[in-house]
Write an enzyme that holds these catalytic residues in place. Structure first.
Site, short mmCIF file in Angstrom:
data_model
loop_
_atom_site.label_atom_id
_atom_site.label_comp_id
_atom_site.label_asym_id
_atom_site.label_seq_id
_atom_site.Cartn_x
_atom_site.Cartn_y
_atom_site.Cartn_z
N GLU A 1 34.23 148.15 -3.70
CA GLU A 1 32.78 148.16 -3.53
C GLU A 1 32.41 148.97 -2.29
OE1 GLU A 1 29.57 145.00 -1.86
OE2 GLU A 1 31.04 144.21 -3.29
N HIS A 2 33.21 148.84 -1.21
CA HIS A 2 32.97 149.59 0.01
C HIS A 2 33.30 151.07 -0.17
CE1 HIS A 2 32.02 146.66 3.24
NE2 HIS A 2 32.44 145.82 2.33
N GLU B 1 33.41 142.53 8.37
CA GLU B 1 32.62 141.70 7.45
C GLU B 1 33.26 140.33 7.27
OE1 GLU B 1 30.81 142.76 3.86
OE2 GLU B 1 30.55 144.87 4.37
#
Length: 478
Positions: free
Chosen positions: A92-93, A169
């Site tokens: 996703e990153h 994160e």
């Protein structure tokens, strides 16, 4: 050619959409003159088409000047192993760090020049990449999404750079105690199974995942039959299908050696996990039982049951006049700062529970009244309770669809879960069919005398022993 076309929605709804009915137009403007029944009839249809490779295309045309389009994929942390847990979140990153055709700077310039918003998320069973943009820019948006999903560059330099971002994160999530508590709840409830894994994965995996791990993950899971191209807003279904054929016809539908990955059953284990830290100001506690799967017929009575319990926060007005009995008790007895009844449903199981945030001196009382609320659902729920729960649930379902992005997300998840978009009119009819007897029977099936899973974080010394919480899952009645 498209292999099949399915249309969801009433004939009346289609007619209203085509004729630009005042009912539909006033619904779009949010005018109060439209009744709830009229709004259901005026809801635009959701059209569904399957391409030859199995990829499904679904859309809802609302006539807005903007639209949201995205790709929803049956892939998430449940499809990962202990070794590659976190690969989906890492991807996703990487999605927005450039493609083979557009380096990162060029990709960002393309999105910015359209005034668009490109985003993504990963959950335990789903991954989504979506873009909100002007309706006229739909072709460019679909093209960029196809590149992001099919041609992500995954350069070694970017992977190394993103390791630090992912690790930061992970640190930030540790400070979100609600997320920590619910992750621990999954870890203990589904211990030893893939559903017990967190979406973000352990920090060790973030440090060790390689480019080959990410490439393998994409090659195994990003297959056409597991993808849905969904759109909502100012889109025409025919145009979206044409764009899907242009950009996604090449997505593979074959697995190497026909080794189609199958989800293994995730057993539920009644258990507890406590992370005591007396330095924290408040305790986060969650208790849950095994719930219904997304496609289970029991899902609607359980949704009504959760609406009866409701939610509460100190910022709410109403005080002791709140409709939820548990909320009134929370106000009068100062039991907690907030609570929320939840039901996380997955393809073959679920978690039905209550999460609350309380002062360390009120944990035992709040746990008692939370379990008491469950027992009331199983034994003494009344006609007025159910009527109130139905109204609250209907308002919640309608209120969630307040823009093209939540509508698009609803379409994508529904098609993955049910094979179709369930229209609001059908939800309304299924909610209306729920009776007090049905709520009692279904809640007894899932809650009464069942072993709960419990997770607690913070100053949790007062949390009762597990055996006491287990004994509160039934009543001795004569």
């Amino acid at each position: 050619m498209a292999a099949s076309v399915c249309r969801v929605g009433s004939t009346v709804g289609r007619t209203l959409a085509k004729t630009r009915s005042p009912i539909l137009l006033s619904l779009r403007r949010g005018q109060a003159s439209v009744s709830y029944a009229q709004s259901l009839l005026g809801a635009p249809e959701t059209r569904l088409t399957a391409l030859d490779n199995g990829l499904r295309v679904a859309s809802e045309e609302t006539g807005h000047a903007t639209c949201t389009v995205g790709l929803w994929i049956s892939a998430g942390s449940r499809y990962e192993s202990e070794r590659n847990n976190g690969a989906g979140f890492f991807l996703e990153h990487m999605a927005f760090k450039g493609t083979k055709k557009h380096p990162q700077t060029a990709l960002e310039q393309e999105v910015e020049s359209m005034g668009a918003h490109l985003s993504a998320y990963t959950s335990r069973e789903h991954t989504a990449y979506y873009m909100k943009t002007l309706a006229k820019d739909l072709p460019k948006a679909v093209e960029l999404l196809s590149e992001v999903v099919q041609s992500c560059s995954l350069s070694e330099a970017e992977i190394e750079q993103q390791r630090g971002v992912v690790l930061r994160e992970l640190e930030e999530v540790e400070s979100n105690l609600q997320e920590v508590c619910l992750d621990l709840l999954h870890a203990t409830a589904f211990q030893g199974t893939p559903l017990g894994q967190s979406v973000l994965g352990p920090s060790n995996n973030a440090r060790t995942l390689t480019r080959q791990d990410l490439v393998e993950y994409v090659n195994i899971h990003y297959k056409a039959p597991r993808m849905v191209l969904a759109a909502a807003g100012g889109v025409t279904h025919e145009e979206l299908v044409g764009l899907a054929k242009t950009h996604f016809s090449g997505v593979s539908f074959e697995y190497e050696g026909d080794a189609v990955p199958l989800l293994s059953p995730c057993r539920f284990t009644g258990s507890e996990i406590r992370m005591r830290d007396d330095a924290l100001p408040l305790a986060h506690v969650a208790i849950a039982v095994e719930g219904a799967s997304a496609a289970s017929p029991d899902i609607v009575p359980l949704m009504v049951a959760n609406s009866i319990i409701g939610s509460f926060d100190l910022t709410y007005g109403g005080g002791k006049h709140l409709s939820s009995r548990l909320a009134r008790l929370a106000v009068e007895e100062k039991l907690c700062h907030s609570f929320q009844a939840f039901h996380s449903s997955y393809s073959d199981t679920g978690l039905l529970g209550i999460h609350f945030v309380a002062d360390k001196h009120y944990i035992e009382d709040m746990m008692h009244w939370s379990q008491n609320a469950w027992m009331n659902l199983c034994t003494t729920v009344t006609e007025s309770d159910v009527a109130r729960g139905k109204i609250a649930l209907k308002a919640s379902l309608v209120g969630q669809l307040n823009g093209t992005t939540p509508i698009c997300d609803d379409i994508g998840r529904h098609v993955l879960n049910y094979g179709r978009r369930i229209p609001l009119a059908e939800w309304d009819a299924r909610i209306d069919a729920v009776t007090p007897r049905m709520v009692r029977d279904v809640c007894s099936k899932y809650i009464y005398d069942k072993c709960p899973a419990v997770a607690a974080v913070g100053p949790v010394e007062q949390l009762p022993d597990y055996n006491r919480m287990r004994s509160a899952m039934y009543w001795l009645r004569f």
